[in-house]
Scaffold this motif. Structure first.
Motif, short mmCIF file in Angstrom:
data_model
loop_
_atom_site.label_atom_id
_atom_site.label_comp_id
_atom_site.label_asym_id
_atom_site.label_seq_id
_atom_site.Cartn_x
_atom_site.Cartn_y
_atom_site.Cartn_z
N LYS A 120 -4.73 6.81 4.26
CA LYS A 120 -3.46 6.88 3.56
C LYS A 120 -2.66 5.62 3.85
N PRO A 147 1.21 5.00 3.80
CA PRO A 147 2.67 5.16 3.67
C PRO A 147 3.36 3.82 3.78
N SER A 148 4.35 3.60 2.90
CA SER A 148 5.02 2.31 2.89
C SER A 148 6.47 2.46 2.48
N ILE A 169 -0.17 8.29 -6.58
CA ILE A 169 -1.41 7.89 -5.92
C ILE A 169 -2.51 7.90 -6.96
N GLU A 195 0.87 14.46 7.56
CA GLU A 195 2.28 14.27 7.23
C GLU A 195 3.09 15.55 7.46
N ARG A 203 10.14 4.73 -2.33
CA ARG A 203 9.81 6.03 -2.93
C ARG A 203 8.39 6.00 -3.45
N LEU A 204 7.65 7.07 -3.17
CA LEU A 204 6.27 7.18 -3.66
C LEU A 204 6.29 7.46 -5.16
N HIS A 236 1.56 -1.72 -4.43
CA HIS A 236 0.33 -1.02 -4.80
C HIS A 236 -0.70 -1.34 -3.73
N TRP A 295 -2.01 3.50 -3.42
CA TRP A 295 -0.71 4.10 -3.14
C TRP A 295 0.38 3.21 -3.74
N ASN A 296 1.20 3.79 -4.60
CA ASN A 296 2.20 3.04 -5.35
C ASN A 296 3.60 3.43 -4.89
N TRP A 297 4.36 2.43 -4.43
CA TRP A 297 5.69 2.65 -3.89
C TRP A 297 6.70 1.74 -4.59
N GLU A 331 15.69 7.20 -1.65
CA GLU A 331 14.28 6.91 -1.39
C GLU A 331 13.74 7.90 -0.35
#
Length: 570
Positions: free
Chosen positions: A196, A198-199, A206, A237, A202-203, A188, A216-218, A290
């Motif tokens: 933004k 990106p990490s 947001i 993107e 899988r997203l 998180h 941003w939650n991955w 992912e």
């Protein structure tokens, strides 16, 4: 979903002046990644990490809450967790109960938490750690590690993290050794408005916060310890999908800086054909559930799982593809799917990863491109130290020649060793052994494998098993000796020439060799390391005309010595 606690937000404000590169200084313990482990470290199975990061770029600070779930393999009375002391802790709870401040210490970067009660073998424990501070700033990332603070060309915030060498403890409380991977991770990442993050993985979603920031939650599956990465900027993107030759559909995304759309689209066009090469050559993309993710970073690059860092400035090359993008993507197989269990085995990452570029050149254009690219690598081999020492090492003991490490030989000498091995045992055996090492099986398909740990000794056993022969002599010569085998040609008085292998360390080296006699190529078995061939007057002899075998080359040695001398004069 965890939220940043009031205690965390109440941490003292950081200094407003941005820290210079290389600061705040880190301890010897934090700089150390890997190496021998204490029984209490090996007694932890890392089940899950829930990591909340609050990024404060205006102060170049980082706050975090890490909720870590472990299972004890043996009885424990304390937890040993790595965390840079530049990120002071404000609170810790165990299984939901707050600990007194006297229950933990972190004088040198190894956080020691005394458990409120003994933890029996087989039982789980959940540690929630709130922390924050000024993270170490990298001097020359990715060759060293830390935060890489930067600005976009139009002056907006842009930064990334690297942690391969010094380890994950630069940013979050972790087990900083290769086998310390958590089985799963939830990330998180809270960033200022307009940015933004990106990490990995899988997203999940947001969250838009009332103050304009976003979270941003991955969710990622068994990421490499140093592969968890923060990448923050005003990204744009490009996304698409790849239809795998194994039947699944894989999402692909590239996050790039504004104003680079044309160049970004050209790089993104390489994603699908590169994936097809890897799937045809190695096997299924390991993280198809992912994504294939790449993000532009203010440092050169790094194999951050499913979010590879790219900083090659869209450079053009005569081979017609971006070597850095290709190399980092190779680590999804060699590094993230297959992780070396010990830094001493790290050539499994970099040797295989480097060999994939010449193989891709061959895939695209044929043998000429393959040999040109291999020749470039050949001239970079140093042969100063063995690649493998058969003991538990730290990252620096591998990468630093002054500490006896092979340095970049894990890349180039590893690649050339694999080139020689492929010729020696044949394509069928070579690629079967590679699949078994990467996936743990010869028939990988999406869903029938998971990330795994591997070692040099295991790979040797697999090669011997697949071929039905003992090739320990091969690995001993190339991995455990610094010098290369030398093929000595001696003219004999009766119009013959003797070829004799002189192996470093004096061991057996029955490596076959091809020779060209007046344009006619034959393969000599060299069963005892020696062969004699007829070379009457006028015979034109060329040894190893296709450069199949890695061996000593005095011309390359002279070239390297001359090059180093020229550099020393500058």
């Amino acid at each position: 979903m965890p939220r940043l606690t009031a205690a965390l937000l109440a941490l003292p404000l950081m200094a407003l002046a941005p820290p210079p590169k290389g600061s705040p200084p880190i301890s010897e313990q934090t700089q150390r990644s890997g190496g021998p482990l204490l029984p209490e470290q090996t007694a932890l199975r890392f089940d899950h990490a829930d990591l909340s990061f609050e990024v404060l770029p205006e102060r170049q600070a980082l706050n975090g809450v890490a909720t870590l779930t472990f299972t004890a393999r043996a009885a424990l009375t304390r937890l040993l967790i790595d965390l840079d002391r530049n990120l002071p802790i404000s609170a810790i709870s165990i299984d939901g109960r707050p600990l007194a401040r006297t229950a933990w210490t972190n004088p040198d970067g190894r956080l020691t938490i005394t458990l409120p009660r003994a933890l029996p073998a087989g039982k789980r424990v959940v540690a929630r750690i709130s922390y924050g501070g000024t993270p170490h700033v990298a001097v020359n990332a990715p060759w060293d590690d830390g935060m890489v603070w930067s600005k976009t060309p139009d002056g907006r915030t842009w930064f990334a993290t690297t942690a391969e060498g010094y380890g994950c403890d630069l940013f979050w409380p972790c087990l900083d050794f290769p086998t310390g991977e958590p089985a799963s991770v939830d990330l998180h990442i809270t960033v200022p408005a307009g940015l933004k993050a990106p990490s990995n993985g899988r997203l999940v979603g947001i969250d838009r916060l009332p103050d304009g920031r976003t979270r941003w939650n991955w969710r990622a599956r068994q990421p490499n310890t140093y592969a968890i990465a923060l990448n923050v900027g005003p990204y744009e993107e490009i996304s698409g999908t790849y239809k795998s030759r194994f039947g699944n559909t894989i999402p692909m995304s590239y996050w790039y800086l504004p104003g680079e759309k044309v160049k970004a689209e050209a790089l993104f066009a390489e994603f699908a054909p590169t994936l097809d090469f890897f799937e045809a050559t190695v096997g299924p993309y390991p993280f198809g559930d992912e994504k294939v993710g790449v993000v532009e970073t203010p440092h050169k690059g790094m194999e951050h799982q499913t979010i590879n860092a790219y900083g090659n400035n869209y450079a053009k090359a005569p081979e017609g593809f971006d070597w850095l993008f290709h190399h980092e993507l190779s680590h999804e197989w060699f590094g993230n799917q297959l992780t070396a269990a010990n830094w001493d085995d790290y050539w499994l990452h970099e040797g295989f990863g480097s060999y994939m570029q010449p193989l891709y050149g061959r895939w695209r254009e044929g043998d000429a491109r393959y040999h040109v690219m291999l020749d470039t690598q050949r001239n970079l081999i140093a042969n100063d130290h063995p690649i493998v020492r058969d003991k538990v090492l730290t990252e620096e003991e591998v990468y630093e020649p002054k500490l006896g490490g092979p340095g970049t030989d894990i890349y180039y000498k590893g690649s050339w060793m694999l080139h020689t091995l492929r010729w020696l045992i044949g394509d069928a055996a070579f690629f079967k052994a590679m699949r078994m090492e990467v996936y743990g099986r010869d028939d990988p398909k999406p869903g029938n494998f998971t990330p795994r740990y591997g070692s040099t000794r295991e790979y040797q056993r697999i090669v011997n098993q697949v071929t039905g022969k003992n090739y320990d002599w091969f690995f001993d010569a190339y991995l455990r000796q610094a010098a290369l085998p030398d093929l000595v040609a001696t003219p004999l008085p009766d119009a013959r020439t003797e070829l004799r292998w002189k192996a470093p360390g004096g061991g057996a080296f029955p490596m076959p060799i091809e020779v060209s006699l007046n344009g006619k190529v034959q393969r000599l078995a060299m069963t005892d390391g020696v062969a004699t061939i007829a070379t009457p007057p006028g015979t034109h002899l060329v040894i190893d005309p296709e450069a199949r075998v890695l061996r000593r080359n005095p011309a390359v040695e002279a070239f390297r010595a001359w090059t180093n001398q020229q550099r020393s004069r500058k």
